[in-house]
Design an enzyme around this catalytic site. Structure first.
Site, PDB file in Angstrom:
ATOM      1  N   HIS A 163       0.838  -1.213   0.000  1.00 25.44           N
ATOM      2  CA  HIS A 163       0.000   0.000   0.000  1.00 25.44           C
ATOM      3  C   HIS A 163       0.872   1.262   0.000  1.00 25.44           C
ATOM      4  O   HIS A 163       0.658   2.183  -0.798  1.00 25.44           O
ATOM      5  CB  HIS A 163      -0.889  -0.063   1.249  1.00 25.44           C
ATOM      6  CG  HIS A 163      -1.749   1.137   1.511  1.00 25.44           C
ATOM      7  ND1 HIS A 163      -3.109   1.136   1.316  1.00 25.44           N
ATOM      8  CD2 HIS A 163      -1.450   2.379   1.985  1.00 25.44           C
ATOM      9  CE1 HIS A 163      -3.611   2.328   1.644  1.00 25.44           C
ATOM     10  NE2 HIS A 163      -2.625   3.101   2.064  1.00 25.44           N
ATOM     11  N   GLU A 164       1.869   1.307   0.877  1.00 24.12           N
ATOM     12  CA  GLU A 164       2.700   2.514   0.974  1.00 24.12           C
ATOM     13  C   GLU A 164       3.556   2.711  -0.284  1.00 24.12           C
ATOM     14  O   GLU A 164       3.755   3.847  -0.716  1.00 24.12           O
ATOM     15  CB  GLU A 164       3.577   2.469   2.224  1.00 24.12           C
ATOM     16  CG  GLU A 164       2.828   2.360   3.557  1.00 24.12           C
ATOM     17  CD  GLU A 164       1.780   3.433   3.802  1.00 24.12           C
ATOM     18  OE1 GLU A 164       1.841   4.504   3.176  1.00 24.12           O
ATOM     19  OE2 GLU A 164       0.872   3.184   4.621  1.00 24.12           O
ATOM     20  N   HIS A 167       1.492   4.445  -2.780  1.00 25.92           N
ATOM     21  CA  HIS A 167       1.529   5.911  -2.613  1.00 25.92           C
ATOM     22  C   HIS A 167       2.835   6.491  -3.166  1.00 25.92           C
ATOM     23  O   HIS A 167       2.837   7.533  -3.828  1.00 25.92           O
ATOM     24  CB  HIS A 167       1.451   6.290  -1.128  1.00 25.92           C
ATOM     25  CG  HIS A 167       0.107   6.136  -0.490  1.00 25.92           C
ATOM     26  ND1 HIS A 167      -1.061   6.576  -1.060  1.00 25.92           N
ATOM     27  CD2 HIS A 167      -0.246   5.615   0.721  1.00 25.92           C
ATOM     28  CE1 HIS A 167      -2.079   6.334  -0.228  1.00 25.92           C
ATOM     29  NE2 HIS A 167      -1.612   5.743   0.853  1.00 25.92           N
ATOM     30  N   VAL A 188      -8.142   7.767 -11.014  1.00 34.03           N
ATOM     31  CA  VAL A 188      -8.016   6.531 -11.789  1.00 34.03           C
ATOM     32  C   VAL A 188      -9.416   6.198 -12.303  1.00 34.03           C
ATOM     33  O   VAL A 188     -10.366   6.165 -11.528  1.00 34.03           O
ATOM     34  CB  VAL A 188      -7.464   5.383 -10.912  1.00 34.03           C
ATOM     35  CG1 VAL A 188      -7.519   4.050 -11.643  1.00 34.03           C
ATOM     36  CG2 VAL A 188      -6.028   5.687 -10.470  1.00 34.03           C
TER      37      VAL A 188
END
Ligand code: ARG
Ligand code: ZN
Ligand code: CA
Length: 254
Positions: A163-164, A167, A188
């Site tokens: 997840h990070e 980002h 998106v």
């Protein structure tokens, strides 16, 4: 989309209590998860609900622990420090030696990952592209890193780092960061407009913002569900990550 981008990773381990000095095997398990998730070779992809399966995409990105350090010397890609800091925060203190952390390696060449004790219930945080190189990278709670050792349910499958890094490659949260409203966007097109974050292990479908019948793409890595419940990036998200690698992060990889 041609070829695969290989990104060199340095893992900075900051520990106060001995158990926080995670083993090399735990770090290796995290690299394995990244390589599965960003190549769509994660075994749990088979759980993607049928309507979303055609949208689940291979990001064509691979991760390898650095073998050469910034001075050109051989390295394991892992450095460790016992710190007087018992719990870090989201203030980037972990990213400099002067504040009890370890300095970033050059952000043009390496993905910096700091693994440490974190306070305030934080699982991790990331710096988006375009920020200062001294603080570039992602920070991950030691018990939400990798799949073995101190990795603890429900964040024990390495998805906090997936997840990070999403980002770090310019992906926004899938619900658009507008609270529970329907006006936010993740920029998106193929992720359904979604109200707020999902949590835990939702049952398909979860409808919000008139996005029925299939509802939220809550099994996306950029939602807030448990590690066992997230297993895809979409084609549109992959295009956005690739645009990042062709733009602000074009120095990364080969
Ligand atoms: N930035 C998020 C947080 O710290 C990470 C969420 C990761 N989710 C997960 N299932 N691992 O709250
Ligand atoms: Zn996030
Ligand atoms: Ca929203």
């Amino acid at each position: 989309l041609t070829g695969v981008t290989q990104i060199a990773v340095v893992v900075h381990v900051l520990w106060h209590e001995p158990h926080e000095n995670i083993a090399d095997e735990q770090i290796a398990s995290q690299i394995t998860v990244l390589n599965q998730d960003f190549r769509r070779s994660n075994p749990d992809a088979e759980q993607i609900p049928a309507p979303f399966r055609p949208l689940a995409a291979d990001a064509h990105i691979e991760f390898v622990l650095a073998s050469v350090d910034p001075q050109g010397r051989p390295t394991s890609g892992i450095e460790r420090r016992q710190s007087e800091v018992s719990s870090f925060g989201s203030d980037d203190g972990v990213k400099s030696r002067a504040s009890g952390g370890l300095d970033a390696w050059p952000a043009n060449d390496y993905l910096n990952i700091w693994v440490c004790p974190l306070g305030d219930g934080l699982l991790g945080y990331a710096q988006f592209p375009g920020g200062p190189p001294e603080t570039d990278g992602v920070v991950i709670l030691q018990s939400a890193f990798g799949t073995v050792g101190t990795a603890a349910p429900p964040f024990h499958l390495g998805r906090t780092t997936t997840h990070e890094v999403g980002h770090w490659l310019n992906l926004n949260h899938i619900w658009g960061d507008d609270g529970t409203g329907c006006s936010g966007t993740d920029n998106v097109a193929d992720t359904p407009n979604q109200g707020g974050p999902n949590a835990g292990q939702p049952v398909f479908p979860q409808v919000s913002c008139n996005n029925g019948p299939h509802g939220d793409m809550f099994m996306n890595y950029m939602d807030y569900v448990d590690d066992t419940a997230m297993f895809m990036f979409s084609t549109g998200q992959v295009a956005r990550m690739q645009a990042c690698l062709d733009g602000p992060r074009d120095s990364m990889g080969r």
